[in-house]
Each structure stands twice: as C-alpha cells, then as structure tokens.
Enzyme design. Structure first.
Site, PDB file in Angstrom:
ATOM      1  N   GLN A 192      -4.805  -1.700   9.368  1.00 58.06           N
ATOM      2  CA  GLN A 192      -4.700  -3.017   8.743  1.00 58.06           C
ATOM      3  C   GLN A 192      -5.339  -4.067   9.657  1.00 58.06           C
ATOM      4  OE1 GLN A 192      -3.652  -3.503   5.654  1.00 58.06           O
ATOM      5  NE2 GLN A 192      -3.908  -5.715   5.726  1.00 58.06           N
ATOM      6  N   ASP A 201     -11.216   2.500   3.522  1.00 60.31           N
ATOM      7  CA  ASP A 201     -11.471   1.062   3.379  1.00 60.31           C
ATOM      8  C   ASP A 201     -12.958   0.778   3.139  1.00 60.31           C
ATOM      9  OD1 ASP A 201      -9.414  -0.867   3.451  1.00 60.31           O
ATOM     10  OD2 ASP A 201      -9.028  -0.498   5.582  1.00 60.31           O
ATOM     11  N   LYS A 250       0.845  -1.204   0.000  1.00 60.36           N
ATOM     12  CA  LYS A 250       0.000   0.000   0.000  1.00 60.36           C
ATOM     13  C   LYS A 250       0.876   1.248   0.000  1.00 60.36           C
ATOM     14  CE  LYS A 250      -3.834  -2.489   2.045  1.00 60.36           C
ATOM     15  NZ  LYS A 250      -4.625  -2.887   3.206  1.00 60.36           N
TER      16      LYS A 250
HETATM   17  N1  GUN Z   1      -6.800  -7.045   5.839  1.00 56.68           N
HETATM   18  C1  GUN Z   1      -7.027  -7.796   4.733  1.00 56.68           C
HETATM   19  N2  GUN Z   1      -7.560  -7.035   3.742  1.00 56.68           N
HETATM   20  C2  GUN Z   1      -7.665  -5.782   4.238  1.00 56.68           C
HETATM   21  C3  GUN Z   1      -8.112  -4.550   3.685  1.00 56.68           C
HETATM   22  O1  GUN Z   1      -8.566  -4.453   2.540  1.00 56.68           O
HETATM   23  N3  GUN Z   1      -8.049  -3.476   4.520  1.00 56.68           N
HETATM   24  C4  GUN Z   1      -7.598  -3.558   5.795  1.00 56.68           C
HETATM   25  N4  GUN Z   1      -7.598  -2.457   6.540  1.00 56.68           N
HETATM   26  N5  GUN Z   1      -7.167  -4.692   6.323  1.00 56.68           N
HETATM   27  C5  GUN Z   1      -7.203  -5.796   5.552  1.00 56.68           C
END
Ligand code: GUN
Length: 282
Positions: free
Chosen positions: A93, A116, A49
């Site tokens: 996350q 998100d 990211k």
């Molecule tokens: N953990 C697995 N996929 C995601 C996601 O798309 N966003 C976040 N914040 N955590 C995750």
C-alpha cells in the site's frame, strides 16, 4: 439530464463474476497485502481490499508493519512472497514511510505478481500493447465505459492529470481503444478550450470541484477520479466530492460518474480481477 454511471453496481457485477469463476473452476488465488505505518486512509483502503478478497473467495495474507520498518526488512518480505508459489499477487500500500524508497519497493515485486501494475515492466507492457497487469483505477474506468455502452473508438478523449498511477496509463488505455487522446496538466495553456473539445473527459487532477461547466462540451461523458473530504459545515452536509463540480456540470453531460460511488469502487474490483488473472496464468 445526464445518465449516472453507477460504479458501485458495476463493481459488484465484476466481483460477482470473479466469485462465480473462482467457485466454478475451483481456482485457488491468494493476495498478499503489505502496509507499513498507520496512515488512516491507507488502513481503510487495505481493509476494503481484504473484505473484497473474502467476498470473491480469494485468500488474503496481511502484513501490518510499523512506521519505522527498515527498507531492507520490507525488501526481505517481498523476496519471501515472490518465492512463495501460493502467493499470486503482492500489493504494497502506498505511500510507504518517507525513509523507504518507493521505486525500489515497486521494482522488487516479481512482475508476475505485480497486481497493482505499477512496475516498469507492467507500464512498459501497457505502452506497447502486450500482456501485463494494468493499473487498477484506469482499467476500472475502461470497464465503466464499456459496460455503460459508451463508444470510445474515434472519440476525442481528454485526460486531465499525468500521474503514473492514473493519467499516463489512462491515456495508453484510451489509445488502445482507438480514441484520440490529449493529456492536459498543470502547465497546459488554454486548458478549458482543450477540455471543451472532449467527447470523453477524464479528470484526475486532485483539486476539489475544479471542473465547472466552462470545461465541458454539451453531451460530453464525464469521468471523475477525484475524491476529497470536505468540511460538512461548508458543504450542505455532503462530506465527499470529486474534482468535478457535479451540480454545475451534470446538466450538460450525457453520462457522469458520481463521487462517491463512481470510479472509486472500480479500483478494488479490478484488483480482484488482476489477482484472478495472475492465479490463472501461474
Ligand atoms: N495508494 C493509493 N492507491 C493505491 C493503489 O491503488 N495501490 C497501492 N498499492 N497503493 C495505493
């Protein structure tokens, strides 16, 4: 022979569009990424990211917290970032360490920075068709379908899986595109018969290679959300696979997403899109 939907290529196009818009309009965008603990998969996702932010010209702030971080400390950090006018998006996350209440964390994020799309407000907005942030993986699947020229209106779409992050928002988005949507899950009876009705089959069930030709209608579009690491010894050297048995299903399908390189890269591209949207709406 199915046409392969190249998620890597399409996600690159989207990131290039975002980069160009940010450069052209001199947009300042900033994403704060928080990770608590040292889960190796989460660390890889967070690194990817941050790399995507850098590529697109989005500033990223990184908060790497220890596993024993207290819930109140995490909430205090989110509050600080909520109040920071420079920050456009906040991403915690998941999963968070077990002693932390995930729901409280998600709900603490300012809805205007919930890139998100996991909060109640974002999910509610999606379900009534109003403006808001959409969960990145299902939003990425819609982009894959549109950019591959696949018509959704009036089509029979079956979504396998009912998670809050993929299955449920996916069903809402397909409804928004005027598809006829069925959601199937672990308690569904006659699941193969229902899946064989699908013009578009979206699989997010988390079981390696479960979907064989028995689930697939001739000419169906197959979207595979799963990603699993397999023992290479048992798998002819291929280390990753999806929820779909690719070799078995591909000859029947009209379009199919590979694993890796299908849905996966789209999630981060759509996250970048959400950060840009937040910066523009500020
Ligand atoms: N953990 C697995 N996929 C995601 C996601 O798309 N966003 C976040 N914040 N955590 C995750």
């Amino acid at each position: 022979m199915a046409k392969i939907i190249d998620g890597k290529k399409i996600s690159q196009e989207i990131k290039d569009e975002i980069k160009a818009e940010i450069e052209r309009d001199g947009i300042k965008a900033c994403l704060a990424v928080i990770i608590a603990g040292s889960d190796p998969a989460s660390q890889v996702y967070v690194k990817n990211k941050k790399t995507a932010c850098e590529y697109c010209g989005i500033r990223s702030l990184s908060y790497e917290l220890p596993e024993d971080t207290k819930e109140d400390e995490l909430l205090a950090l989110i509050k600080k970032l909520n109040e920071d006018p420079e920050v456009d998006g906040i991403l915690v996350q998941l999963p968070v360490p077990e002693h932390i209440d995930e729901d409280r964390i998600i709900e603490a994020i300012d809805p205007a920075k919930d890139v998100d799309g996991f909060s109640r407000r974002s999910v509610g907005a999606l379900s009534i068709g109003s403006n808001g942030f959409v969960s990145c993986t299902p939003a990425g699947i819609i982009e894959l379908l549109k950019r591959s020229g696949i018509e959704m209106e009036g089509k029979e779409c079956v979504v396998m899986g009912r998670s809050n992050i993929v299955g449920k928002p996916m069903a809402m988005l397909m409804l928004r595109e005027n598809a006829t949507v069925t959601v199937v899950h672990s308690r569904t009876r006659h699941i193969e018969d229902i899946c064989r009705r699908a013009d578009i089959l979206i699989v997010a069930i988390g079981k390696p290679r479960m979907i064989t030709h028995d689930y697939v209608k001739d000419g169906a579009v197959i979207i595979d959300v799963g990603i699993h690491r397999l023992d290479p010894g048992k798998n002819g050297g291929r280390k990753l696979c999806g929820d779909v048995d690719y070799e078995d299903v591909e000859p029947l399908a009209s379009y199919i997403t590979p694993v890796p390189g299908g849905v996966g890269p789209m999630t981060i591209a759509m996250l970048m899109k959400n950060v840009l949207k937040s910066a523009k709406e500020k």
